[in-house]
Scaffold this motif. Structure first.
Motif, mmCIF file in Angstrom:
data_model
loop_
_atom_site.group_PDB
_atom_site.id
_atom_site.type_symbol
_atom_site.label_atom_id
_atom_site.label_comp_id
_atom_site.label_asym_id
_atom_site.label_seq_id
_atom_site.Cartn_x
_atom_site.Cartn_y
_atom_site.Cartn_z
ATOM 1 N N ALA B 269 7.209 -6.288 1.854
ATOM 2 C CA ALA B 269 6.778 -6.984 0.769
ATOM 3 C C ALA B 269 7.469 -6.127 -0.394
ATOM 4 O O ALA B 269 7.772 -6.829 -1.560
ATOM 5 C CB ALA B 269 5.346 -6.799 0.666
ATOM 6 N N ILE B 325 -2.498 -3.851 4.548
ATOM 7 C CA ILE B 325 -1.335 -3.194 3.944
ATOM 8 C C ILE B 325 -1.603 -2.690 2.658
ATOM 9 O O ILE B 325 -2.306 -3.447 1.864
ATOM 10 C CB ILE B 325 -0.537 -4.569 4.032
ATOM 11 C CG1 ILE B 325 -0.152 -4.974 5.191
ATOM 12 C CG2 ILE B 325 0.860 -4.136 3.337
ATOM 13 C CD1 ILE B 325 0.166 -6.505 4.910
ATOM 14 N N MET B 327 -1.813 -1.560 -0.907
ATOM 15 C CA MET B 327 -1.212 -2.309 -2.538
ATOM 16 C C MET B 327 -0.341 -1.075 -2.987
ATOM 17 O O MET B 327 0.714 -1.056 -3.455
ATOM 18 C CB MET B 327 -2.112 -2.569 -3.352
ATOM 19 C CG MET B 327 -2.814 -3.960 -2.923
ATOM 20 S SD MET B 327 -3.923 -4.386 -4.192
ATOM 21 C CE MET B 327 -5.398 -3.537 -3.689
ATOM 22 N N VAL B 330 3.004 -0.698 -1.108
ATOM 23 C CA VAL B 330 3.900 -1.897 -1.287
ATOM 24 C C VAL B 330 4.615 -1.271 -2.611
ATOM 25 O O VAL B 330 5.968 -1.554 -2.825
ATOM 26 C CB VAL B 330 3.199 -3.145 -1.478
ATOM 27 C CG1 VAL B 330 4.046 -4.085 -2.023
ATOM 28 C CG2 VAL B 330 2.449 -3.537 -0.222
#
Lengths: 364, 455
Positions: B269, B325, B327, B330
């Protein structure tokens, strides 16, 4: 659209799809659903019916919610103020180019990497009636005569020395480190002599009386068990905040301090006139992080369990959980959601304020 | 002005400043040391407490039987004698354990041999109380107590003598191995316990009764008794499996799965956001910024219901999915990928490799430092996660992770005040993160200062 671009878009979507899916379900949808639930009579098992703002109206009249709100705000303010100030002071002391300083920074960081569960269990032991804190307090009060003698003699010796040097025309500061070393040695020797000859003696240790966690009294309007959690939180957060301050301090030019020292500013003046203003943006960041973190404090209260009475430690985050899973009326999702949104609103207000004041990385 | 008055005495001034520098360094080191004591001291005293028989004793002792080297040696030897196991001890058929105790007998009283018993003791307090274990009392034979010598002594200003007694505990015939050999030695009213082969765990009735949890403990069984109990006493009532071992296993599964998920999907991502053609990136950023500020207390209700609908409540996979996942990870990866040169991936793309191959073969190998930081921060964060674990797993004891297990111990043993076991479990649960921190401290410390400043 060009073919190559379309392929890239396809791959980009493929790359980001798992994250977007997760974000949508567990954050976006969850947030939207909480807003919706807060307007309904949702329990854990029924189908929700719209009730308007009734949950919010209920909260305003619920004593426990008001108590939790009050505790949360008091907790947030007290902890943030104390830990920001202490972290800044520590960072200023540690901002030195000395050998081995990285080792110490690493050591200080240990309390903040450990799990809140383990640290809270240890803290509950620490705050027991015959736990270590009361042992330490009893020891300090038993040895108070000796400790006070030591402190008094130190100040006396330092005063005499500074007066002597000044009478010789040397402009020494009252905090002169070299003289302080001598003063400390003198004070230690004299105190040892006084206690060895029996002129100053320790008192017998007293039995502990204060059971921190089961105490029902308040201090400054905040229940004593909550003070205990505050101490715990300050202890575990200071190192992190201190490291952020230290990173900020690296950017303050050394020459400013040197110039100030030449102009005769003492360390305390330097701290308030240089360090504090130069660190304003970092301080703002630290305060924001700290406010958000303390407002959402949950783990410590949950782990206290029945070690303290619920009404003495309940905060917003725990109120929310309690209304879903522990309440006498099980699964009060509507009310819990409304309370959670109050918590979110407070958080948004803090974040919004930070953005509004325009403090960002560009400031320094 | 001030400098003018002393400027003629140049050399004195230099020496004065040098002295001041040294002294200042001394004070700074002193302060740092004091702070280290402040931040580490509580853990040190709690660790001492976790070794004690009674961590809540008052006043707090810094030296006690469990940290005395002579007891370590004896515990080792006795463990060997009792069950051929110097680490954990025990009591097995054929064992012959000689034991010696000594009592102080005041002047004017005739020494009387103490009575020695191997009592039946329950496995422990709290949930351990329901466990059935092999009782040494059923198989142990105690030889008659024989006097082994007298020597005159003064104790607390009182004249008298110290009388030593000897006896042997044997396990005749055959039978099961008992995990421990509890021992009580009781002397008549006037005599006071003085010393023994192994320091007793408890002294009762003004020093007349000395009591051992095990006379053949082995080194761990004596010094780290509470730690051994953490594994032994909390068991699943149906399967007999050690709960704590199970929780350690669960914690590792959850943490490592979360690391793996974040390694793959957060970097994918992050790469897409940093480098690929994707309309609406700003929308995603905006959403992330907004959602990052939403407290977990808002989203947990819906997430709980979602996991319930998926039948994942009480299962560690439910927790793994919810943790999902991160943030912030990412963001970390996006920032890293923005800083690597474009030429490398362009070269790969021109060679005809598709983005997926390019990513895994070319981009990811370059990202090792960022992936290292991601691994460590994720592992630490998930290992310590309490709130989500409580919401998902609370109903299923076998699925607990360690923080939840600690909370369970706190409720189960807090009532009876078994702090030795609770502190020991807290320290055991810290070990992996502490090891990680010692090895990769750079990532932790730098991670905090830089990520916070960039945030």
């Amino acid at each position: 659209m060009r073919r190559a671009q379309r392929t890239e878009l396809l791959y980009a979507l493929m790359f980001i799809a798992p994250f977007l899916l997760y974000l949508l379900i567990f954050h976006g949808f969850a947030f939207a659903r909480a807003v919706y639930f807060s307007l309904t009579d949702k329990g854990l098992f029924n189908t929700p019916h719209f009730v308007g703002l009734r949950n919010y109206a209920y909260l305003i009249q619920d004593d426990r919610f008001l108590l939790a709100l009050q505790h949360s705000i008091a907790y947030t303010l007290v902890v943030t103020v104390i830990q920001t100030f202490l972290a800044l002071a520590l960072a200023a002391v540690l901002n030195q180019r000395l050998k081995g300083i990285t080792f110490f920074r690493t050591v200080y960081y240990v309390p903040s990497i450990l799990s809140s569960a383990a640290v809270t269990v240890i803290a509950i032991w620490f705050f027991q009636k015959t736990g270590f804190l009361n042992n330490l307090l009893a020891w300090v009060s038993a040895y108070a005569p000796i400790l006070l003698t030591l402190g008094g003699l130190f100040i006396l010796a330092q005063g005499v020395q500074v007066g002597w040097e000044r009478s010789r025309g040397l402009p020494v500061a009252p905090t002169d480190p070299a003289l302080a070393t001598v003063s400390l040695l003198v004070a230690l020797v004299l105190t040892w002599v006084l206690s060895a000859t029996g002129l100053v003696t320790a008192r017998p240790m007293t039995e502990p009386t204060l059971a921190w966690l089961s105490e029902t009294n308040s201090f400054l309007g905040i229940p004593i068990p909550l003070w205990a959690i505050m101490m715990l939180n300050i202890f575990t957060t200071i190192p992190t905040l201190m490291l952020i301050f230290l990173a900020g301090l690296q950017d303050v030019p050394k020459s400013i301090y040197e110039a100030a020292a030449i102009d005769g500013a003492n360390p305390i003046q330097q701290f308030f006139r240089i360090t504090v203003p130069m660190l304003r943006p970092v301080t703002f960041l630290v305060v924001t992080l700290s406010l958000i973190g303390t407002l959402q404090m949950y783990d410590q209260v949950a782990l206290m369990g029945n070690a303290a009475s619920l009404d003495s430690i309940i905060v917003l985050a725990y109120f929310v959980y309690n209304n879903v899973f522990n309440s006498n009326v099980p699964g009060n999702v509507g009310i819990a959601s409304a309370a959670a949104l109050v918590l979110a609103l407070l958080t948004f207000a803090i974040v919004g304020l930070q953005r509004l004041l325009g403090i960002s990385e560009k400031s320094y | 002005m001030a400098t003018q008055t002393i400027s003629p005495k140049r050399t004195l001034d230099e020496r004065f400043l040098a002295r001041q520098r040294w002294a200042r360094a001394g004070w700074v080191y002193g302060t740092m040391l004091a702070l280290a004591v402040l931040f580490i001291g509580p853990f040190y005293v709690a660790f001492l407490g976790s070794l004690k028989d009674n961590p809540l004793e008052y006043p707090f002792r810094y030296t006690f039987p469990q940290i005395m080297p002579h007891n370590w040696a004896e515990a080792w030897r006795l463990g060997e004698l009792g069950a051929g196991n110097p680490w954990l001890g025990g009591f097995k058929p054929g064992a012959q354990v000689p034991f010696e105790v000594s009592y102080f007998v005041p002047e004017g009283t005739e020494p009387v041999s103490p009575s020695v018993t191997v009592p039946t003791r329950r496995a422990g307090a709290g949930i351990g109380a329901v466990l059935e274990e092999v009782q040494a009392s059923q198989y142990a034979k105690v030889s008659p107590v024989a006097e082994a010598g007298r020597s005159p002594a003064v104790l607390d200003g009182q004249q008298g003598q110290i009388v030593r007694y000897r006896f042997t505990i044997t396990y005749p015939g055959t039978g099961p191995t008992a995990p421990r050999l509890p021992l009580d030695v009781e002397a008549p009213l006037s005599q006071r316990f003085y010393s023994a082969t192994l320091d007793p765990n408890r002294l009762e009735r003004r020093g007349r009764v000395a009591s051992w949890d095990s006379a053949t403990p082995g080194f761990f069984g004596y010094t780290f008794r509470n730690y051994v109990r953490v594994f032994n006493e909390a068991r699943n009532p149906n399967t007999g499996q050690s709960l704590f071992l199970r929780w350690i296993f669960n914690s590792f599964v959850v943490s490592l799965s979360a690391v793996l998920i974040n390694l793959v999907f957060a970097s994918l991502a992050g790469y897409a956001l940093a480098r690929m053609y994707l309309p609406g990136k700003n929308l995603i950023f905006g959403a992330i910024i907004l959602l990052l500020a939403v407290p977990a207390q808002v989203t947990f209700i819906s997430n709980y219901l979602v996991l319930r609908d998926l039948n994942l409540l009480g299962m560690i996979w439910g927790l793994v999915i919810w943790i999902g996942i991160d943030m912030a990870r990412v963001f970390l990866m996006k920032q890293f990928f923005e800083n690597i040169p474009r030429e490398i991936e362009e070269a790969a793309l021109i060679d005809g490799a598709n983005p997926l191959v390019t990513f895994f073969r070319v981009i990811l190998p370059m990202a090792t430092p960022a992936l290292g930081a991601l691994t460590i921060l994720t592992f630490q964060g998930v290992w310590n996660e309490f709130f989500k674990a409580q919401v998902v797993l609370a109903a299923q004891q076998d699925s607990y992770t360690l923080p939840l297990g600690l909370s369970f111990f706190r409720n189960a043993y807090g009532q009876v005040g078994d702090w030795g076991l609770m502190l020991a479990s807290a320290f055991l649960s810290m070990i992996p993160v502490v090891i990680l921190f010692v090895v990769f401290q750079r990532y932790f410390v730098e991670g905090v200062s830089t990520s916070a400043l960039k945030g």
